[in-house]
Design a protein around this motif. Structure first.
Motif, PDB file in Angstrom:
ATOM      1  N   GLU A  86       0.836  -1.209   0.000  1.00 49.49           N
ATOM      2  CA  GLU A  86       0.000   0.000   0.000  1.00 49.49           C
ATOM      3  C   GLU A  86       0.867   1.254   0.000  1.00 49.49           C
ATOM      4  OE1 GLU A  86      -3.899  -1.584   2.505  1.00 49.49           O
ATOM      5  OE2 GLU A  86      -2.112  -0.924   3.603  1.00 49.49           O
ATOM      6  N   PHE A  87       1.935   1.242   0.787  1.00 51.46           N
ATOM      7  CA  PHE A  87       2.844   2.386   0.852  1.00 51.46           C
ATOM      8  C   PHE A  87       3.463   2.650  -0.520  1.00 51.46           C
ATOM      9  CE2 PHE A  87       7.160   4.013   1.189  1.00 51.46           C
ATOM     10  CZ  PHE A  87       6.939   5.206   1.849  1.00 51.46           C
ATOM     11  N   MET A  88       4.008   1.590  -1.144  1.00 50.26           N
ATOM     12  CA  MET A  88       4.663   1.761  -2.447  1.00 50.26           C
ATOM     13  C   MET A  88       3.656   2.208  -3.506  1.00 50.26           C
ATOM     14  SD  MET A  88       7.779   1.341  -1.789  1.00 50.26           S
ATOM     15  CE  MET A  88       8.751   0.999  -3.228  1.00 50.26           C
ATOM     16  N   ASP A  89       2.443   1.658  -3.446  1.00 50.91           N
ATOM     17  CA  ASP A  89       1.402   2.054  -4.391  1.00 50.91           C
ATOM     18  C   ASP A  89       1.074   3.533  -4.234  1.00 50.91           C
ATOM     19  OD1 ASP A  89      -0.776   1.392  -6.369  1.00 50.91           O
ATOM     20  OD2 ASP A  89      -2.012   2.036  -4.669  1.00 50.91           O
ATOM     21  N   GLU A  90       0.880   3.960  -2.996  1.00 46.64           N
ATOM     22  CA  GLU A  90       0.518   5.349  -2.740  1.00 46.64           C
ATOM     23  C   GLU A  90       1.639   6.311  -3.140  1.00 46.64           C
ATOM     24  OE1 GLU A  90      -0.615   7.786   1.169  1.00 46.64           O
ATOM     25  OE2 GLU A  90      -1.964   6.122   0.719  1.00 46.64           O
ATOM     26  N   GLN A  91       2.870   5.970  -2.785  1.00 47.88           N
ATOM     27  CA  GLN A  91       3.994   6.845  -3.111  1.00 47.88           C
ATOM     28  C   GLN A  91       4.211   6.935  -4.622  1.00 47.88           C
ATOM     29  OE1 GLN A  91       5.854   8.813  -0.790  1.00 47.88           O
ATOM     30  NE2 GLN A  91       4.019   8.207   0.324  1.00 47.88           N
ATOM     31  N   SER A  92       4.136   5.790  -5.323  1.00 45.16           N
ATOM     32  CA  SER A  92       4.345   5.825  -6.774  1.00 45.16           C
ATOM     33  C   SER A  92       3.209   6.571  -7.478  1.00 45.16           C
ATOM     34  CB  SER A  92       4.511   4.411  -7.339  1.00 45.16           C
ATOM     35  OG  SER A  92       3.359   3.647  -7.144  1.00 45.16           O
ATOM     36  N   LYS A  93       1.997   6.423  -6.945  1.00 42.58           N
ATOM     37  CA  LYS A  93       0.852   7.152  -7.520  1.00 42.58           C
ATOM     38  C   LYS A  93       1.060   8.659  -7.375  1.00 42.58           C
ATOM     39  CE  LYS A  93      -4.128   7.672  -6.829  1.00 42.58           C
ATOM     40  NZ  LYS A  93      -5.268   7.212  -6.010  1.00 42.58           N
ATOM     41  N   GLU A  94       1.414   9.104  -6.173  1.00 45.30           N
ATOM     42  CA  GLU A  94       1.649  10.529  -5.937  1.00 45.30           C
ATOM     43  C   GLU A  94       2.791  11.056  -6.811  1.00 45.30           C
ATOM     44  OE1 GLU A  94      -0.038  12.794  -4.071  1.00 45.30           O
ATOM     45  OE2 GLU A  94      -1.506  11.206  -3.753  1.00 45.30           O
ATOM     46  N   LEU A  95       3.859  10.286  -6.899  1.00 47.86           N
ATOM     47  CA  LEU A  95       5.013  10.693  -7.707  1.00 47.86           C
ATOM     48  C   LEU A  95       4.623  10.800  -9.181  1.00 47.86           C
ATOM     49  CD1 LEU A  95       8.026  11.365  -7.812  1.00 47.86           C
ATOM     50  CD2 LEU A  95       8.475   8.911  -7.996  1.00 47.86           C
ATOM     51  N   VAL A 100       3.434  14.140 -13.990  1.00 50.61           N
ATOM     52  CA  VAL A 100       2.531  14.516 -15.081  1.00 50.61           C
ATOM     53  C   VAL A 100       2.064  15.955 -14.910  1.00 50.61           C
ATOM     54  CG1 VAL A 100       0.292  14.031 -16.155  1.00 50.61           C
ATOM     55  CG2 VAL A 100       1.842  12.146 -15.599  1.00 50.61           C
ATOM     56  N   ASP A 101       1.748  16.365 -13.679  1.00 57.06           N
ATOM     57  CA  ASP A 101       1.330  17.755 -13.438  1.00 57.06           C
ATOM     58  C   ASP A 101       2.419  18.742 -13.823  1.00 57.06           C
ATOM     59  OD1 ASP A 101      -1.144  16.999 -12.498  1.00 57.06           O
ATOM     60  OD2 ASP A 101      -0.648  17.273 -10.376  1.00 57.06           O
ATOM     61  N   GLU A 102       3.651  18.406 -13.479  1.00 51.79           N
ATOM     62  CA  GLU A 102       4.740  19.355 -13.707  1.00 51.79           C
ATOM     63  C   GLU A 102       5.299  19.306 -15.125  1.00 51.79           C
ATOM     64  OE1 GLU A 102       8.831  20.976 -11.724  1.00 51.79           O
ATOM     65  OE2 GLU A 102       7.291  20.004 -10.524  1.00 51.79           O
ATOM     66  N   PHE A 103       5.399  18.100 -15.694  1.00 53.43           N
ATOM     67  CA  PHE A 103       6.079  17.955 -16.984  1.00 53.43           C
ATOM     68  C   PHE A 103       5.161  17.529 -18.118  1.00 53.43           C
ATOM     69  CE2 PHE A 103       9.348  17.173 -13.732  1.00 53.43           C
ATOM     70  CZ  PHE A 103      10.220  18.203 -14.044  1.00 53.43           C
ATOM     71  N   GLY A 104       3.902  17.238 -17.821  1.00 55.64           N
ATOM     72  CA  GLY A 104       2.912  16.905 -18.837  1.00 55.64           C
ATOM     73  C   GLY A 104       3.347  15.845 -19.820  1.00 55.64           C
ATOM     74  N   PRO A 105       3.257  16.166 -21.115  1.00 57.36           N
ATOM     75  CA  PRO A 105       3.554  15.184 -22.154  1.00 57.36           C
ATOM     76  C   PRO A 105       4.986  14.629 -22.079  1.00 57.36           C
ATOM     77  CG  PRO A 105       2.629  17.188 -23.124  1.00 57.36           C
ATOM     78  CD  PRO A 105       2.830  17.442 -21.669  1.00 57.36           C
ATOM     79  N   LEU A 106       5.923  15.430 -21.601  1.00 48.51           N
ATOM     80  CA  LEU A 106       7.298  14.926 -21.489  1.00 48.51           C
ATOM     81  C   LEU A 106       7.366  13.721 -20.546  1.00 48.51           C
ATOM     82  CD1 LEU A 106       9.330  18.256 -21.182  1.00 48.51           C
ATOM     83  CD2 LEU A 106       9.277  16.685 -23.120  1.00 48.51           C
ATOM     84  N   ALA A 107       6.701  13.822 -19.409  1.00 48.27           N
ATOM     85  CA  ALA A 107       6.708  12.718 -18.447  1.00 48.27           C
ATOM     86  C   ALA A 107       6.032  11.490 -19.039  1.00 48.27           C
ATOM     87  CB  ALA A 107       6.022  13.139 -17.149  1.00 48.27           C
ATOM     88  N   VAL A 108       4.900  11.696 -19.697  1.00 45.71           N
ATOM     89  CA  VAL A 108       4.181  10.569 -20.297  1.00 45.71           C
ATOM     90  C   VAL A 108       5.041   9.912 -21.376  1.00 45.71           C
ATOM     91  CG1 VAL A 108       2.135   9.901 -21.629  1.00 45.71           C
ATOM     92  CG2 VAL A 108       1.922  11.530 -19.729  1.00 45.71           C
ATOM     93  N   ASN A 109       5.687  10.715 -22.220  1.00 47.13           N
ATOM     94  CA  ASN A 109       6.558  10.164 -23.276  1.00 47.13           C
ATOM     95  C   ASN A 109       7.691   9.335 -22.671  1.00 47.13           C
ATOM     96  OD1 ASN A 109       5.162  11.179 -25.465  1.00 47.13           O
ATOM     97  ND2 ASN A 109       6.344  13.068 -25.536  1.00 47.13           N
ATOM     98  N   HIS A 110       8.295   9.817 -21.599  1.00 43.46           N
ATOM     99  CA  HIS A 110       9.397   9.082 -20.974  1.00 43.46           C
ATOM    100  C   HIS A 110       8.905   7.791 -20.312  1.00 43.46           C
ATOM    101  CE1 HIS A 110      12.384  11.996 -21.973  1.00 43.46           C
ATOM    102  NE2 HIS A 110      11.742  12.963 -21.341  1.00 43.46           N
ATOM    103  N   MET A 111       7.696   7.845 -19.760  1.00 43.78           N
ATOM    104  CA  MET A 111       7.130   6.622 -19.176  1.00 43.78           C
ATOM    105  C   MET A 111       6.876   5.594 -20.272  1.00 43.78           C
ATOM    106  SD  MET A 111       4.471   8.037 -16.328  1.00 43.78           S
ATOM    107  CE  MET A 111       4.969   9.250 -15.126  1.00 43.78           C
ATOM    108  N   ILE A 112       6.369   6.040 -21.423  1.00 44.36           N
ATOM    109  CA  ILE A 112       6.134   5.127 -22.543  1.00 44.36           C
ATOM    110  C   ILE A 112       7.454   4.573 -23.058  1.00 44.36           C
ATOM    111  CG2 ILE A 112       5.314   5.003 -24.944  1.00 44.36           C
ATOM    112  CD1 ILE A 112       3.070   7.001 -24.051  1.00 44.36           C
ATOM    113  N   ASP A 113       8.480   5.430 -23.166  1.00 43.76           N
ATOM    114  CA  ASP A 113       9.802   4.951 -23.591  1.00 43.76           C
ATOM    115  C   ASP A 113      10.346   3.883 -22.642  1.00 43.76           C
ATOM    116  OD1 ASP A 113       9.779   6.648 -25.761  1.00 43.76           O
ATOM    117  OD2 ASP A 113      11.054   8.176 -24.819  1.00 43.76           O
ATOM    118  N   ALA A 114      10.078   4.036 -21.355  1.00 51.06           N
ATOM    119  CA  ALA A 114      10.561   3.077 -20.364  1.00 51.06           C
ATOM    120  C   ALA A 114       9.905   1.715 -20.533  1.00 51.06           C
ATOM    121  CB  ALA A 114      10.329   3.614 -18.957  1.00 51.06           C
TER     122      ALA A 114
END
Length: 137
Positions: A86-95, A100-114
């Motif tokens: 639960e802790f890891m789920d909550e922390q990763s969700k918040e992160l 996404v809030d701060e970097f928008g499409p850049l963050a999503v693109n990097h997540m897809i690349d990963a």
């Protein structure tokens, strides 16, 4: 629970906790409802930590909302507020939301690349989640 400070250069629990905090959380996630003395004893194989040091760190984890403390007679027992999962789920969700809030499409693109390095089962679950999300729109 708010997101803890994330340390990108660390691994495992050390990404969220200091070294002693991480060891204490490991102990309490494996055997909950422990006294300070029991945690100190469990730490001995690693290093001989002073009782007051362990007490201070555990009480700070209570203040941060990570541990809860209950009094039984003259003994304080500590337990994690959330399971490790639960802790890891909550922390990763918040992160993830913050990225996404701060970097928008850049963050999503990097997540897809990963995902190029991800397990095929994870990719299949992601595809199912996207299909469900589109259906619910």
């Amino acid at each position: 629970m708010k997101r803890l400070n994330f340390k990108a250069g660390e691994t495992g629990l050390n990404r969220f906790f200091g070294p002693l905090e991480a060891k204490i959380m490991d102990i309490l996630w494996s055997t909950s409802d422990r006294s300070i003395k029991e945690v100190q004893t469990a730490l001995k194989g690693d290093r001989d930590f002073n009782f007051n040091t362990v007490m201070t760190v555990m009480n700070r984890l209570v203040e941060k909302g990570i541990l809860s403390k209950s009094i039984h007679g003259r003994t304080s027992l500590y337990r994690p507020v959330l399971s490790r999962e639960e802790f890891m789920d909550e922390q990763s969700k918040e992160l993830s939301h913050e990225l996404v809030d701060e970097f928008g499409p850049l963050a999503v693109n990097h997540m897809i690349d990963a995902l190029e390095m991800a397990d095929p089962v994870l990719i299949e679950r992601l595809e199912q989640k996207i299909k469900q999300w589109k259906k619910d729109m």
